[in-house]
Scaffold this active site. Structure first.
Site, PDB file in Angstrom:
ATOM      1  CG  ASN A   1       1.153  -3.768   5.590  1.00 55.06           C
ATOM      2  OD1 ASN A   1       0.218  -3.748   4.793  1.00 55.06           O
ATOM      3  ND2 ASN A   1       2.174  -4.591   5.463  1.00 55.06           N
TER       4      ASN A   1
ATOM      5  NE  ARG B   1     -20.829  -5.611  -2.445  1.00 60.96           N
ATOM      6  CZ  ARG B   1     -21.668  -5.214  -1.482  1.00 60.96           C
ATOM      7  NH1 ARG B   1     -21.265  -5.200  -0.210  1.00 60.96           N
ATOM      8  NH2 ARG B   1     -22.903  -4.853  -1.763  1.00 60.96           N
TER       9      ARG B   1
ATOM     10  CG  HIS C   1       3.964  -7.710   0.881  1.00 64.80           C
ATOM     11  ND1 HIS C   1       4.568  -8.465   1.851  1.00 64.80           N
ATOM     12  CD2 HIS C   1       4.241  -8.340  -0.285  1.00 64.80           C
ATOM     13  CE1 HIS C   1       5.178  -9.511   1.295  1.00 64.80           C
ATOM     14  NE2 HIS C   1       4.976  -9.449   0.001  1.00 64.80           N
TER      15      HIS C   1
ATOM     16  NE  ARG D   1       1.356 -11.699  -0.343  1.00 66.18           N
ATOM     17  CZ  ARG D   1       2.380 -12.417   0.101  1.00 66.18           C
ATOM     18  NH1 ARG D   1       3.089 -13.141  -0.752  1.00 66.18           N
ATOM     19  NH2 ARG D   1       2.695 -12.430   1.377  1.00 66.18           N
TER      20      ARG D   1
ATOM     21  CG  HIS E   1      -2.953  -7.972  -0.337  1.00 66.72           C
ATOM     22  ND1 HIS E   1      -1.747  -7.579  -0.861  1.00 66.72           N
ATOM     23  CD2 HIS E   1      -2.706  -9.139   0.345  1.00 66.72           C
ATOM     24  CE1 HIS E   1      -0.807  -8.442  -0.510  1.00 66.72           C
ATOM     25  NE2 HIS E   1      -1.346  -9.400   0.212  1.00 66.72           N
TER      26      HIS E   1
ATOM     27  CD  GLU F   1       5.958  -5.750   4.039  1.00 68.65           C
ATOM     28  OE1 GLU F   1       6.760  -5.341   4.897  1.00 68.65           O
ATOM     29  OE2 GLU F   1       4.966  -6.459   4.305  1.00 68.65           O
TER      30      GLU F   1
ATOM     31  CB  THR G   1       0.984 -13.578   5.774  1.00 71.48           C
ATOM     32  OG1 THR G   1       1.535 -12.341   6.271  1.00 71.48           O
ATOM     33  CG2 THR G   1       1.163 -14.647   6.832  1.00 71.48           C
TER      34      THR G   1
ATOM     35  CG  HIS H   1       4.498 -11.301  10.839  1.00 70.56           C
ATOM     36  ND1 HIS H   1       4.209 -11.278   9.495  1.00 70.56           N
ATOM     37  CD2 HIS H   1       3.797 -12.328  11.349  1.00 70.56           C
ATOM     38  CE1 HIS H   1       3.385 -12.268   9.201  1.00 70.56           C
ATOM     39  NE2 HIS H   1       3.109 -12.922  10.316  1.00 70.56           N
TER      40      HIS H   1
ATOM     41  N   GLY I   1       0.181  -3.838  10.408  1.00 66.89           N
ATOM     42  CA  GLY I   1      -0.972  -3.818   9.531  1.00 66.89           C
ATOM     43  C   GLY I   1      -2.187  -4.514  10.101  1.00 66.89           C
ATOM     44  CG  HIS I   2      -4.151  -8.993  10.843  1.00 66.24           C
ATOM     45  ND1 HIS I   2      -5.032  -9.408   9.871  1.00 66.24           N
ATOM     46  CD2 HIS I   2      -4.607  -9.523  12.009  1.00 66.24           C
ATOM     47  CE1 HIS I   2      -5.974 -10.158  10.413  1.00 66.24           C
ATOM     48  NE2 HIS I   2      -5.743 -10.247  11.702  1.00 66.24           N
TER      49      HIS I   2
END
Length: 238
Positions: free
Chosen positions: A7, A18, A43, A45, A50, A70, A100, A190, A213-214
């Site tokens: 992700n 930035r 993902h 939104r 992002h 997603e 999230t 997750h 991802g994170h």
């Protein structure tokens, strides 16, 4: 072997902080594939805080592994997915203002809605997955929507892992069995990380794909992207 989908939302978050195009989201996606990842997840939104819709369009032309989009199936999301036709769409029940994803679908309450959405995407040749928790009733009802897969929401597993990994994984292992009995393939995601991924993959079977991802992008700050992906892939081989 379970596939690793990276992700890349966090890469876009850094870029957007930035302005400009550093880091380059498309290049990172291509690097992830080059280093062995078997999929790319985004993902988008509605507020594009992002991943932007334009990113999705650009990525859809360049990603050669599985492309997974997603999100919550609002009209703009549905239109975008139908436009780019990814390998997979993962339906997530989070509203636009959510920080999230933090819960799975109540498939019993939303059954008719999900049936219509699943049919819409599958009619376009897009594999569908529904984000769920581990409850049997939720998984069995997910199967009734016609979805191809479910994605198990793994934050509860990650949170409980440090207090006893056997207990933490128990419900997820059982959920995967229930899903398989219902004819569903299983994804997961997750808060999976290098700390807890191997144990999860060893015990939750069958497991088609994990989306990370994170933790993965954070690890890459220390290890580099190539080494990080290598280590995550190794966790899935144990």
């Amino acid at each position: 072997m379970t596939k690793l989908s990276v992700n890349i939302n966090k890469v876009a978050t850094i870029r957007n902080a930035r302005g400009g195009n550093v880091p380059n989201v498309l290049q990172v996606a291509l690097d992830c594939e080059h280093f062995g990842a078997q999929g790319i997840t985004v993902h988008p939104r509605p507020d594009e805080r992002h991943i932007r819709y334009s990113d999705v369009r650009e990525l859809s032309k360049a990603v050669t592994t599985e492309f997974n989009i997603e999100g919550y199936p609002c009209k703009s999301f549905i239109d975008l997915v139908l436009e780019v036709k990814p390998t997979q769409v993962t339906l997530v029940p989070d509203p636009p203002e959510a920080l999230t994803s933090n819960a799975g679908w109540d498939t019993v309450k939303n059954k008719d809605f999900l049936i219509d959405i699943v049919k819409t995407f599958q009619s376009a040749g897009i594999r569908t997955s529904i984000f769920t928790d581990t409850r049997r009733s939720i998984i069995e009802t997910a199967a009734l929507t016609g979805t191809n897969r479910i994605e198990l929401y793994t934050e509860p597993y990650a949170s409980a892992y440090g207090n006893g990994k056997e207990a933490a994984v128990k419900d997820f292992a059982e959920a995967a069995k229930v899903a398989s009995e219902c004819g569903l393939e299983v994804n997961a995601g997750h808060d999976l990380s290098l700390v807890n991924l191997a144990w999860f993959a060893q015990n939750v079977k069958p497991l088609a794909e994990v989306s990370i991802g994170h933790a993965l992008i954070s690890d890459a700050l220390y290890l580099g992207l190539k080494e990080t992906i290598k280590q995550y892939l190794n966790q899935l081989k144990i």
